[in-house]
Write a protein that holds these residues in place. Sequence first.
Motif, PDB file in Angstrom:
ATOM      1  N   ARG A 166     -91.401 105.078  29.788  1.00  0.00           N
ATOM      2  CA  ARG A 166     -91.475 105.123  31.325  1.00  0.00           C
ATOM      3  C   ARG A 166     -90.687 105.856  31.956  1.00  0.00           C
ATOM      4  NH1 ARG A 166     -92.584 100.360  28.538  1.00  0.00           N
ATOM      5  NH2 ARG A 166     -90.339 100.030  28.621  1.00  0.00           N
ATOM      6  N   THR A 167     -90.427 107.075  31.592  1.00  0.00           N
ATOM      7  CA  THR A 167     -89.271 108.089  32.145  1.00  0.00           C
ATOM      8  C   THR A 167     -89.399 108.171  33.640  1.00  0.00           C
ATOM      9  OG1 THR A 167     -89.564 109.318  29.892  1.00  0.00           O
ATOM     10  CG2 THR A 167     -88.181 110.395  31.641  1.00  0.00           C
ATOM     11  N   GLN A 168     -90.405 108.453  34.101  1.00  0.00           N
ATOM     12  CA  GLN A 168     -90.537 108.734  35.576  1.00  0.00           C
ATOM     13  C   GLN A 168     -90.130 107.372  36.301  1.00  0.00           C
ATOM     14  OE1 GLN A 168     -91.781 111.616  37.569  1.00  0.00           O
ATOM     15  NE2 GLN A 168     -90.659 110.558  38.834  1.00  0.00           N
ATOM     16  N   LYS A 169     -90.744 106.380  35.967  1.00  0.00           N
ATOM     17  CA  LYS A 169     -90.338 104.944  36.608  1.00  0.00           C
ATOM     18  C   LYS A 169     -88.886 104.669  36.508  1.00  0.00           C
ATOM     19  CE  LYS A 169     -91.591 100.186  36.725  1.00  0.00           C
ATOM     20  NZ  LYS A 169     -90.184  99.636  37.078  1.00  0.00           N
ATOM     21  N   ARG A 170     -88.254 105.161  35.186  1.00  0.00           N
ATOM     22  CA  ARG A 170     -86.981 104.581  35.060  1.00  0.00           C
ATOM     23  C   ARG A 170     -86.065 105.466  36.093  1.00  0.00           C
ATOM     24  NH1 ARG A 170     -82.312 103.387  34.938  1.00  0.00           N
ATOM     25  NH2 ARG A 170     -81.121 102.758  33.397  1.00  0.00           N
ATOM     26  N   TYR A 171     -86.557 106.941  35.876  1.00  0.00           N
ATOM     27  CA  TYR A 171     -85.721 107.846  37.134  1.00  0.00           C
ATOM     28  C   TYR A 171     -85.933 107.262  38.527  1.00  0.00           C
ATOM     29  CZ  TYR A 171     -84.649 111.694  39.750  1.00  0.00           C
ATOM     30  OH  TYR A 171     -84.367 112.729  40.556  1.00  0.00           O
ATOM     31  N   ASP A 172     -86.974 107.081  38.704  1.00  0.00           N
ATOM     32  CA  ASP A 172     -87.416 106.305  40.193  1.00  0.00           C
ATOM     33  C   ASP A 172     -86.564 105.167  40.536  1.00  0.00           C
ATOM     34  OD1 ASP A 172     -88.817 108.852  40.786  1.00  0.00           O
ATOM     35  OD2 ASP A 172     -90.713 107.773  40.605  1.00  0.00           O
ATOM     36  N   ASP A 173     -86.609 104.300  39.737  1.00  0.00           N
ATOM     37  CA  ASP A 173     -85.964 103.226  40.009  1.00  0.00           C
ATOM     38  C   ASP A 173     -84.297 103.446  40.078  1.00  0.00           C
ATOM     39  OD1 ASP A 173     -88.341 101.752  39.653  1.00  0.00           O
ATOM     40  OD2 ASP A 173     -87.848 100.977  37.641  1.00  0.00           O
ATOM     41  N   THR A 174     -83.919 104.129  39.246  1.00  0.00           N
ATOM     42  CA  THR A 174     -82.394 104.498  39.535  1.00  0.00           C
ATOM     43  C   THR A 174     -81.897 105.289  40.884  1.00  0.00           C
ATOM     44  OG1 THR A 174     -82.231 104.667  37.132  1.00  0.00           O
ATOM     45  CG2 THR A 174     -80.328 105.711  38.431  1.00  0.00           C
ATOM     46  N   VAL A 175     -82.918 106.198  41.272  1.00  0.00           N
ATOM     47  CA  VAL A 175     -82.626 106.799  42.329  1.00  0.00           C
ATOM     48  C   VAL A 175     -82.740 105.935  43.455  1.00  0.00           C
ATOM     49  CG1 VAL A 175     -83.560 108.580  43.891  1.00  0.00           C
ATOM     50  CG2 VAL A 175     -83.382 109.125  41.555  1.00  0.00           C
ATOM     51  N   LEU A 176     -83.794 104.980  43.580  1.00  0.00           N
ATOM     52  CA  LEU A 176     -84.036 104.299  44.780  1.00  0.00           C
ATOM     53  C   LEU A 176     -83.048 103.309  44.957  1.00  0.00           C
ATOM     54  CD1 LEU A 176     -88.009 103.996  44.563  1.00  0.00           C
ATOM     55  CD2 LEU A 176     -86.645 105.106  46.227  1.00  0.00           C
ATOM     56  N   ILE A 177     -82.244 102.638  43.745  1.00  0.00           N
ATOM     57  CA  ILE A 177     -81.413 101.633  43.841  1.00  0.00           C
ATOM     58  C   ILE A 177     -80.120 102.340  44.419  1.00  0.00           C
ATOM     59  CG2 ILE A 177     -79.836 100.420  42.468  1.00  0.00           C
ATOM     60  CD1 ILE A 177     -82.374  99.419  40.804  1.00  0.00           C
ATOM     61  N   LEU A 178     -79.699 103.216  43.899  1.00  0.00           N
ATOM     62  CA  LEU A 178     -78.509 103.967  44.337  1.00  0.00           C
ATOM     63  C   LEU A 178     -78.713 104.571  45.595  1.00  0.00           C
ATOM     64  CD1 LEU A 178     -77.563 106.025  41.114  1.00  0.00           C
ATOM     65  CD2 LEU A 178     -76.576 103.911  41.931  1.00  0.00           C
ATOM     66  N   SER A 179     -79.901 105.283  45.934  1.00  0.00           N
ATOM     67  CA  SER A 179     -80.025 105.521  47.413  1.00  0.00           C
ATOM     68  C   SER A 179     -79.889 104.193  48.467  1.00  0.00           C
ATOM     69  CB  SER A 179     -81.441 106.432  47.378  1.00  0.00           C
ATOM     70  OG  SER A 179     -81.464 107.464  46.698  1.00  0.00           O
ATOM     71  N   GLU A 180     -80.673 103.192  48.168  1.00  0.00           N
ATOM     72  CA  GLU A 180     -80.482 101.946  48.814  1.00  0.00           C
ATOM     73  C   GLU A 180     -79.114 101.768  49.467  1.00  0.00           C
ATOM     74  OE1 GLU A 180     -82.620 100.300  50.734  1.00  0.00           O
ATOM     75  OE2 GLU A 180     -84.500 100.769  49.775  1.00  0.00           O
ATOM     76  N   MET A 181     -78.380 101.847  48.234  1.00  0.00           N
ATOM     77  CA  MET A 181     -76.711 101.413  48.508  1.00  0.00           C
ATOM     78  C   MET A 181     -76.086 102.550  49.404  1.00  0.00           C
ATOM     79  SD  MET A 181     -75.357  99.732  45.201  1.00  0.00           S
ATOM     80  CE  MET A 181     -75.978 100.859  43.885  1.00  0.00           C
ATOM     81  N   LEU A 182     -76.401 103.854  49.118  1.00  0.00           N
ATOM     82  CA  LEU A 182     -75.899 105.220  49.610  1.00  0.00           C
ATOM     83  C   LEU A 182     -76.381 105.108  51.465  1.00  0.00           C
ATOM     84  CD1 LEU A 182     -74.091 107.718  49.834  1.00  0.00           C
ATOM     85  CD2 LEU A 182     -76.185 108.897  49.216  1.00  0.00           C
ATOM     86  N   GLU A 183     -77.626 105.044  51.580  1.00  0.00           N
ATOM     87  CA  GLU A 183     -78.056 105.371  52.840  1.00  0.00           C
ATOM     88  C   GLU A 183     -78.081 104.200  53.699  1.00  0.00           C
ATOM     89  OE1 GLU A 183     -82.232 106.389  51.880  1.00  0.00           O
ATOM     90  OE2 GLU A 183     -81.642 107.986  50.422  1.00  0.00           O
ATOM     91  N   ASN A 184     -77.895 102.946  53.149  1.00  0.00           N
ATOM     92  CA  ASN A 184     -77.918 101.657  54.049  1.00  0.00           C
ATOM     93  C   ASN A 184     -76.412 101.304  54.200  1.00  0.00           C
ATOM     94  OD1 ASN A 184     -80.947 101.645  54.903  1.00  0.00           O
ATOM     95  ND2 ASN A 184     -80.927 100.983  52.825  1.00  0.00           N
ATOM     96  N   GLY A 185     -75.601 101.335  53.103  1.00  0.00           N
ATOM     97  CA  GLY A 185     -74.348 100.910  53.111  1.00  0.00           C
ATOM     98  C   GLY A 185     -74.484  99.830  51.937  1.00  0.00           C
ATOM     99  N   TYR A 186     -73.577  99.916  50.855  1.00  0.00           N
ATOM    100  CA  TYR A 186     -73.588  98.778  49.778  1.00  0.00           C
ATOM    101  C   TYR A 186     -73.414  97.480  50.421  1.00  0.00           C
ATOM    102  CZ  TYR A 186     -68.517  99.687  50.006  1.00  0.00           C
ATOM    103  OH  TYR A 186     -67.257 100.248  50.129  1.00  0.00           O
ATOM    104  N   ASP A 187     -72.690  97.265  51.385  1.00  0.00           N
ATOM    105  CA  ASP A 187     -72.404  96.012  52.061  1.00  0.00           C
ATOM    106  C   ASP A 187     -73.553  95.506  53.191  1.00  0.00           C
ATOM    107  OD1 ASP A 187     -71.868  97.957  54.270  1.00  0.00           O
ATOM    108  OD2 ASP A 187     -69.971  97.345  54.396  1.00  0.00           O
ATOM    109  N   SER A 188     -74.653  96.387  53.177  1.00  0.00           N
ATOM    110  CA  SER A 188     -75.713  96.039  54.028  1.00  0.00           C
ATOM    111  C   SER A 188     -76.665  95.188  53.539  1.00  0.00           C
ATOM    112  CB  SER A 188     -76.306  97.166  54.473  1.00  0.00           C
ATOM    113  OG  SER A 188     -77.163  97.748  53.317  1.00  0.00           O
ATOM    114  N   GLU A 189     -77.708  94.724  54.056  1.00  0.00           N
ATOM    115  CA  GLU A 189     -78.680  93.636  53.312  1.00  0.00           C
ATOM    116  C   GLU A 189     -79.265  94.399  52.244  1.00  0.00           C
ATOM    117  OE1 GLU A 189     -82.300  90.543  54.364  1.00  0.00           O
ATOM    118  OE2 GLU A 189     -81.194  91.410  55.894  1.00  0.00           O
ATOM    119  N   ARG A 190     -79.832  95.514  52.509  1.00  0.00           N
ATOM    120  CA  ARG A 190     -80.657  96.198  51.489  1.00  0.00           C
ATOM    121  C   ARG A 190     -79.460  96.742  50.412  1.00  0.00           C
ATOM    122  NH1 ARG A 190     -85.940  96.868  52.445  1.00  0.00           N
ATOM    123  NH2 ARG A 190     -85.887  98.584  50.749  1.00  0.00           N
TER     124      ARG A 190
END
Length: 288
Positions: free
Chosen positions: A74-98
């Motif tokens: 599930r290479t594409q899914k594994r890549y997308d999941d990693t990107v989205l999780i890390l991006s949620e923290m970067l774009e919203n702040g790791y201390d935000s709700e998301r």
Amino acid sequence: MRWAPPESRSRYAIRDHIEANLDPVKDHQEIAFLSTCYDFPWDTQHALELALFRVFGIAKGTPLLVQTGEFLQRTQKRYDDTVLILSEMLENGYDSERGRAALRRMNRQHGRYAIPNDEYLYTLSTFIFEPIRWNERFAWRALLDKEKLAAYHYWKQVGTLMNIKDIPPSYEAFERFNLDYEAEHLRFSEDNRKLAVATRDLVLGWALPRALWPLGAPVLHAMIDDRMLDAVGLPRPPPGLRGLVQGALRARGPLLRAMPRRRSPRLLTQLRNRTYPDGYRIEDLGAR
């Protein structure tokens, strides 16, 4: 938007704002956001894609990655999941709700496996130093020392929230750890090769039809150093191709410097996603 950029349209407005007004310790989240999402979105994304290959060169950790099947089946899914999780923290702040929800999801995923602390540390170090090294070679402007330090403090805090132990206490110490760890642990194994081939083919598939992958693969290999290619079992590119490819990447610099700065951030969480074309929920990211 949590972190607003300066009003100026100058190409160097973000750099000047960081240099004049922000502190790399106290404001590390803001600096990381502005630098990544405004000045270097393309560079950072591609640097982190190549950082995957470095993780796959550490033979002591790849058997588990192969065993889970996520990177191979599930290479594409594994890549997308990693990107989205890390991006949620970067774009919203790791201390935000998301950001906190993304961090919980990541920790829950990692908690399913017995991953040694040193492997966590090495992976964390690649998130800091691979974008910095890419920028030194190919970016349209040099990173400020403040941006480099902010990257260290950003990922150090994320690592702390992941319960990673013994994070080196300074930028310089963590860079020494990164280099020493590679010197000790970069070794070829068949598991390394399987993971690298699956990820390489994923990247090639984004840009080329399958019939052209044999032509595209050497170009991708030309962006990876020979020591790492040997560790993941990928062939070295033909003589001269590395200089040609890397020269083309460096040629972007003058073109980008002549353009006005980006007026809105490039947010990976807002772009159409191959795995989740209709959107996603943070609690659905990762393996079931």
